[in-house]
Design an enzyme around this catalytic site. Sequence first.
Site, mmCIF file in Angstrom:
data_model
loop_
_atom_site.group_PDB
_atom_site.id
_atom_site.type_symbol
_atom_site.label_atom_id
_atom_site.label_comp_id
_atom_site.label_asym_id
_atom_site.label_seq_id
_atom_site.Cartn_x
_atom_site.Cartn_y
_atom_site.Cartn_z
ATOM 1 N N HIS A 36 0.828 -1.291 0.060
ATOM 2 C CA HIS A 36 -0.019 -0.002 0.082
ATOM 3 C C HIS A 36 0.933 1.289 -0.062
ATOM 4 O O HIS A 36 0.713 2.193 -0.779
ATOM 5 C CB HIS A 36 -0.957 0.290 1.234
ATOM 6 C CG HIS A 36 -1.809 -1.038 1.349
ATOM 7 N ND1 HIS A 36 -1.502 -1.988 2.334
ATOM 8 C CD2 HIS A 36 -3.058 -1.493 0.711
ATOM 9 C CE1 HIS A 36 -2.648 -2.829 2.321
ATOM 10 N NE2 HIS A 36 -3.420 -2.586 1.180
ATOM 11 N N VAL A 176 4.646 -5.885 -4.714
ATOM 12 C CA VAL A 176 5.644 -5.584 -3.484
ATOM 13 C C VAL A 176 5.754 -7.004 -2.620
ATOM 14 O O VAL A 176 4.655 -7.470 -2.247
ATOM 15 C CB VAL A 176 5.393 -4.413 -2.561
ATOM 16 C CG1 VAL A 176 6.455 -4.388 -1.617
ATOM 17 C CG2 VAL A 176 5.470 -3.183 -3.337
ATOM 18 N N SER A 186 -2.572 -8.058 3.581
ATOM 19 C CA SER A 186 -3.081 -8.027 4.786
ATOM 20 C C SER A 186 -3.664 -9.275 5.402
ATOM 21 O O SER A 186 -3.518 -9.701 6.673
ATOM 22 C CB SER A 186 -4.485 -7.038 4.620
ATOM 23 O OG SER A 186 -4.088 -5.798 4.362
#
Length: 281
Positions: A36, A176, A186
């Site tokens: 993010h 990433v 998450s």
Amino acid sequence: MIITTIKELRAYLDTQRKSGKTIGLVPTMGFLHEGHLSLIRRAKAENHIVVMSDFVNPTQFAPNEDFESYPRNIEHDEQLATDAGADVIFYPSVEEMYPNGSSTFVEAEGDITKVLCGASRPSHFKGVTTVVAMLFNIVQPQKAYFGQKDAQQAAVLIKMATDLHMNIELIVCPIVREEDGLAMSSRNTYLSANERAQAVILNQALVKAKTIFENGEHNVPNLIKTITDKITEMPLADIDYVSIYEYPSLKTIETVKEKALAAVAVRFGKTRLIDNIILEK
């Protein structure tokens, strides 16, 4: 700065626009990680003002999915987002986004939403397109930023923006990864130590397929078998799908001729992880 209402956010952004500032949007469901933050930093490099939405959207979860247990930590998110360059964290309640009587949805039809995650989560993308369309309408950014990890989602949203003539540039940024190759998510926090150790097989399998692709193997069934065989080396891996489609159309192909998406969804215990890699001549 956290803003919780649409009215206050619009007032703030109207002031910024009147002074000639450009606006970038990073939609998230919070519980931020480096993936993010890379989107926020990219947005800040290309816009004067960055709005990051932090909203766990109920309409993209099926009744048996993890909406209630999805990890949330707004204080943690605010610090990380601000440090990365976000000017505003838009943190609305469900009631703010879906007021009583709300019954209007945006839905992309066709194969693009029926394959991959759309096959096992038939209501998912209707929720995604609806909430992102709402965020586009509320924020009215020049640019919006999404991660390649959710490659099908990115393709669906680009189609939505194109079909509805939205004057917004959608930018898809690279995946990433952790140092061992696991795509940041998450949901990685759900994994036990053993599950986490075995989950690295997803990236390893995709990289192996890309290697043989670059060495001349363009047959889709053979590439899928390579990925599947590698993943099944891990005893805890429960495969949902291993698929390769033309990208971004997500049309069925037997041979990779131009650009394709190799994508996987695999459960480790109760945790469903996705990953992908682009195959391109």
